[in-house]
Design an enzyme around this catalytic site. Structure first.
Site, PDB file in Angstrom:
ATOM      1  N   HIS A  34      -1.769  -8.781  -5.568  1.00  0.00           N
ATOM      2  CA  HIS A  34      -1.712  -9.511  -4.301  1.00  0.00           C
ATOM      3  C   HIS A  34      -0.432  -9.176  -3.545  1.00  0.00           C
ATOM      4  CE1 HIS A  34       0.710 -12.001  -7.004  1.00  0.00           C
ATOM      5  NE2 HIS A  34       1.285 -12.516  -5.928  1.00  0.00           N
TER       6      HIS A  34
ATOM      7  N   ASP B   4       2.214 -11.496  -1.077  1.00  0.00           N
ATOM      8  CA  ASP B   4       2.486 -12.924  -0.952  1.00  0.00           C
ATOM      9  C   ASP B   4       2.167 -13.492   0.430  1.00  0.00           C
ATOM     10  OD1 ASP B   4       3.401 -13.234  -3.577  1.00  0.00           O
ATOM     11  OD2 ASP B   4       5.424 -12.575  -3.037  1.00  0.00           O
TER      12      ASP B   4
ATOM     13  N   HIS C 233       1.719  -6.654  -5.860  1.00  0.00           N
ATOM     14  CA  HIS C 233       2.223  -6.880  -7.208  1.00  0.00           C
ATOM     15  C   HIS C 233       1.242  -7.735  -8.005  1.00  0.00           C
ATOM     16  CE1 HIS C 233       3.886 -10.208  -4.777  1.00  0.00           C
ATOM     17  NE2 HIS C 233       3.894 -10.935  -5.885  1.00  0.00           N
TER      18      HIS C 233
ATOM     19  N   ARG D 157      12.497 -18.232  -7.665  1.00  0.00           N
ATOM     20  CA  ARG D 157      12.072 -17.276  -6.633  1.00  0.00           C
ATOM     21  C   ARG D 157      12.426 -17.782  -5.243  1.00  0.00           C
ATOM     22  NH1 ARG D 157       8.098 -16.753  -3.093  1.00  0.00           N
ATOM     23  NH2 ARG D 157       7.034 -14.764  -2.758  1.00  0.00           N
TER      24      ARG D 157
END
Length: 290
Positions: free
Chosen positions: A109, A111, A260, A275
């Protein structure tokens, strides 16, 4: 004084950055060199950088304004003191998850492409890692586009697709969403299949997520066949870099020209990542619609 060193990790993308201490403020020359390396390699890895959350936020802000995390299934930030930080973890305390995405596979995917202005970039800091599993892979979407057959490039020039907002990359339904049975009715932004990177000017394949994606204007069967072809091409091993995590690895990636994914890992093992993400701009097409 230590000098920044860039060491390529894989032929397609990825580089190790050494010779700098991310706990301290970066001078303008070092930051400029870092940005040059990032534009070239798309994914940068910094090893052994034991940053606390304020230091992670300070570093992230050097790259641009922060973007808050996307909505998680629990409806509130995982870190009340630092709502700009998303926690990626399978750990539970008192039966409640302390983070997102669990221990299963996170499929390929990009983000938050279900919004009009997806994040420009993300940084992921490893605080606890399992003994094995949980490896992360990135794929180079510049190369994916450039190596398409000419006939496919011509076919997809100007086409747009729906980027579904219903599920996250672990297949968990987002808060407030309902099941989608027809991808043509999926909620989410409509983006070009080929975008123009706002900084480099290069064309990149832009796929988002495969689930519930639909190419506007095509018959559903034709859309699925085209998307299956593009996804199979874009995730070939020669376009990818595999990250086997070490404690206090920090990864920075460009969210506009990479995909990723993450391997699953032992649910009894602990994995905790913090994150941040950098605010992006509206997606620009590489080609206008016919």
């Amino acid at each position: 004084m230590p000098r920044l060193t860039v060491t390529k990790i894989a032929p397609a993308l990825g580089a190790d950055i050494s010779g700098i201490d991310l706990h301290a403020p970066l001078d303008e020359a070092t930051l400029a060199a870092l940005k040059d390396a990032w534009a070239t390699h798309l994914v940068l890895r910094f090893r052994g950088q034991a940053l606390d959350d304020p230091q992670l936020l300070a570093l992230s802000r050097l790259l641009g304004p922060l973007d808050p995390p996307g909505p998680n299934p629990y409806g509130k930030p995982f870190l009340e003191a630092f709502p700009e930080i998303n926690v990626i973890s399978n750990v539970k305390v008192g039966g409640a998850p302390i983070g997102n995405l669990g221990d299963g596979e996170a499929v390929w995917h990009c983000d938050m492409t279900y919004v009009e202005s997806p994040p420009r970039a993300a940084l992921l800091h490893a605080l606890e890692i399992p003994p094995s599993g949980g490896d992360t892979f990135w794929s180079n979407m510049y190369l994916a586009y450039e190596t398409l057959p000419d006939a496919t490039k011509q076919r997809i020039a100007g086409l747009r697709a729906i980027h579904d907002a219903t599920y996250n990359s672990a297949g968990i339904m987002r808060k407030g969403m309902k099941e989608v049975t027809d991808p043509r009715q999926a909620p989410g932004a409509h983006h070009p299949l080929v975008i123009r990177h706002p900084d480099t000017g290069r064309a990149a394949l832009y796929l988002g997520r495969r689930r519930n994606s639909y190419v506007l204007g095509l018959d559903l069967a034709d859309s699925n066949a085209l998307l299956d072809e593009l996804w199979a091409h874009a995730t070939q091993p020669e376009f990818t870099f595999r990250q086997v995590w070490q404690l206090h690895d920090l990864i920075l990636w460009d969210n506009r020209c990479t995909l990723h994914r993450r391997d699953s890992f032992d649910p009894e093992a602990r994995r905790v990542m913090h994150r941040t993400q950098i605010k992006g701009t509206p997606v620009a097409p590489a080609f206008e619609a016919a």
